[in-house]
Design a protein around this motif. Structure first.
Motif, PDB file in Angstrom:
ATOM      1  N   TYR A   9       8.229   1.143   1.633  1.00  0.00           N
ATOM      2  CA  TYR A   9       8.257  -0.271   1.266  1.00  0.00           C
ATOM      3  C   TYR A   9       6.840  -0.846   1.221  1.00  0.00           C
ATOM      4  CZ  TYR A   9       9.724  -5.191   1.442  1.00  0.00           C
ATOM      5  OH  TYR A   9       9.925  -6.511   1.172  1.00  0.00           O
ATOM      6  N   PHE A  10       5.995  -0.409   2.162  1.00  0.00           N
ATOM      7  CA  PHE A  10       4.652  -0.970   2.275  1.00  0.00           C
ATOM      8  C   PHE A  10       3.569  -0.123   1.608  1.00  0.00           C
ATOM      9  CE2 PHE A  10       6.737  -3.404   5.661  1.00  0.00           C
ATOM     10  CZ  PHE A  10       6.337  -4.673   5.273  1.00  0.00           C
ATOM     11  N   ILE A  11       3.937   0.778   0.715  1.00  0.00           N
ATOM     12  CA  ILE A  11       2.947   1.561  -0.029  1.00  0.00           C
ATOM     13  C   ILE A  11       1.976   0.656  -0.798  1.00  0.00           C
ATOM     14  CG2 ILE A  11       2.659   3.100  -2.022  1.00  0.00           C
ATOM     15  CD1 ILE A  11       4.973   4.755  -0.921  1.00  0.00           C
ATOM     16  N   PRO A  12       2.437  -0.371  -1.506  1.00  0.00           N
ATOM     17  CA  PRO A  12       1.466  -1.227  -2.215  1.00  0.00           C
ATOM     18  C   PRO A  12       0.445  -1.876  -1.278  1.00  0.00           C
ATOM     19  CG  PRO A  12       3.666  -1.632  -3.052  1.00  0.00           C
ATOM     20  CD  PRO A  12       3.820  -0.759  -1.838  1.00  0.00           C
ATOM     21  N   THR A  13       0.878  -2.298  -0.106  1.00  0.00           N
ATOM     22  CA  THR A  13      -0.046  -2.907   0.852  1.00  0.00           C
ATOM     23  C   THR A  13      -1.050  -1.879   1.354  1.00  0.00           C
ATOM     24  OG1 THR A  13       1.630  -4.516   1.525  1.00  0.00           O
ATOM     25  CG2 THR A  13      -0.191  -4.147   3.047  1.00  0.00           C
ATOM     26  N   ALA A  14      -0.587  -0.668   1.637  1.00  0.00           N
ATOM     27  CA  ALA A  14      -1.490   0.382   2.099  1.00  0.00           C
ATOM     28  C   ALA A  14      -2.510   0.734   1.025  1.00  0.00           C
ATOM     29  CB  ALA A  14      -0.684   1.616   2.496  1.00  0.00           C
ATOM     30  N   VAL A  15      -2.073   0.770  -0.231  1.00  0.00           N
ATOM     31  CA  VAL A  15      -2.990   1.056  -1.338  1.00  0.00           C
ATOM     32  C   VAL A  15      -4.037  -0.054  -1.448  1.00  0.00           C
ATOM     33  CG1 VAL A  15      -3.153   1.237  -3.861  1.00  0.00           C
ATOM     34  CG2 VAL A  15      -1.361   2.469  -2.628  1.00  0.00           C
ATOM     35  N   ALA A  16      -3.610  -1.302  -1.329  1.00  0.00           N
ATOM     36  CA  ALA A  16      -4.540  -2.435  -1.442  1.00  0.00           C
ATOM     37  C   ALA A  16      -5.581  -2.403  -0.334  1.00  0.00           C
ATOM     38  CB  ALA A  16      -3.767  -3.750  -1.404  1.00  0.00           C
ATOM     39  N   PHE A  17      -5.144  -2.179   0.891  1.00  0.00           N
ATOM     40  CA  PHE A  17      -6.094  -2.155   2.002  1.00  0.00           C
ATOM     41  C   PHE A  17      -6.974  -0.911   1.941  1.00  0.00           C
ATOM     42  CE2 PHE A  17      -3.538  -5.564   3.546  1.00  0.00           C
ATOM     43  CZ  PHE A  17      -4.374  -6.302   4.382  1.00  0.00           C
ATOM     44  N   GLY A  18      -6.425   0.196   1.501  1.00  0.00           N
ATOM     45  CA  GLY A  18      -7.195   1.424   1.383  1.00  0.00           C
ATOM     46  C   GLY A  18      -8.268   1.354   0.312  1.00  0.00           C
ATOM     47  N   ARG A  19      -7.963   0.681  -0.781  1.00  0.00           N
ATOM     48  CA  ARG A  19      -8.920   0.547  -1.884  1.00  0.00           C
ATOM     49  C   ARG A  19      -9.864  -0.627  -1.666  1.00  0.00           C
ATOM     50  NH1 ARG A  19      -7.247  -0.416  -7.117  1.00  0.00           N
ATOM     51  NH2 ARG A  19      -9.089   0.693  -7.808  1.00  0.00           N
ATOM     52  N   GLY A  20      -9.537  -1.515  -0.734  1.00  0.00           N
ATOM     53  CA  GLY A  20     -10.384  -2.672  -0.468  1.00  0.00           C
ATOM     54  C   GLY A  20     -10.387  -3.681  -1.590  1.00  0.00           C
ATOM     55  N   VAL A  21      -9.256  -3.868  -2.237  1.00  0.00           N
ATOM     56  CA  VAL A  21      -9.195  -4.842  -3.331  1.00  0.00           C
ATOM     57  C   VAL A  21      -9.355  -6.254  -2.772  1.00  0.00           C
ATOM     58  CG1 VAL A  21      -7.821  -3.376  -4.854  1.00  0.00           C
ATOM     59  CG2 VAL A  21      -6.671  -4.908  -3.288  1.00  0.00           C
ATOM     60  N   PRO A  22      -9.964  -7.148  -3.553  1.00  0.00           N
ATOM     61  CA  PRO A  22     -10.222  -8.500  -3.041  1.00  0.00           C
ATOM     62  C   PRO A  22      -8.956  -9.332  -2.799  1.00  0.00           C
ATOM     63  CG  PRO A  22     -10.959  -8.287  -5.319  1.00  0.00           C
ATOM     64  CD  PRO A  22     -10.539  -6.929  -4.864  1.00  0.00           C
ATOM     65  N   ASN A  23      -7.861  -9.003  -3.452  1.00  0.00           N
ATOM     66  CA  ASN A  23      -6.629  -9.792  -3.297  1.00  0.00           C
ATOM     67  C   ASN A  23      -5.613  -9.093  -2.381  1.00  0.00           C
ATOM     68  OD1 ASN A  23      -6.091  -7.727  -5.098  1.00  0.00           O
ATOM     69  ND2 ASN A  23      -4.731  -8.951  -6.365  1.00  0.00           N
ATOM     70  N   LYS A  24      -6.094  -8.363  -1.373  1.00  0.00           N
ATOM     71  CA  LYS A  24      -5.175  -7.597  -0.526  1.00  0.00           C
ATOM     72  C   LYS A  24      -4.223  -8.496   0.258  1.00  0.00           C
ATOM     73  CE  LYS A  24      -8.955  -6.800   2.617  1.00  0.00           C
ATOM     74  NZ  LYS A  24     -10.141  -6.061   2.334  1.00  0.00           N
TER      75      LYS A  24
END
Length: 64
Positions: free
Chosen positions: A21-36
């Motif tokens: 369920y939280f794969i998108p959140t993990a990807v965002a935090f892992g990539r360091g995107v500005p809109n995490k």
């Protein structure tokens, strides 16, 4: 198999579902995107629908 044998498998299944369920959140935090933070909010509140989950994943995968 007794009913006590099903508890660990149920807990493992629930853990796998929550992690998926939280794969998108993990990807965002892992990539360091500005809109995490936005990805986390969309994933948390709209991720239950397939469309919301895909939107959150697209936000997380977007180029920086």
């Amino acid at each position: 198999m007794g009913s006590s044998d099903a508890i660990p498998f149920g807990a493992l299944g629930l853990l796998i579902i929550v992690l998926a369920y939280f794969i998108p959140t993990a990807v965002a935090f892992g990539r360091g995107v500005p809109n995490k933070g936005s990805v986390l909010v969309v994933n948390l509140f709209l991720g239950w629908s397939v469309v919301g989950w895909v939107i959150a994943l697209a936000m997380a995968a977007r180029s920086r």
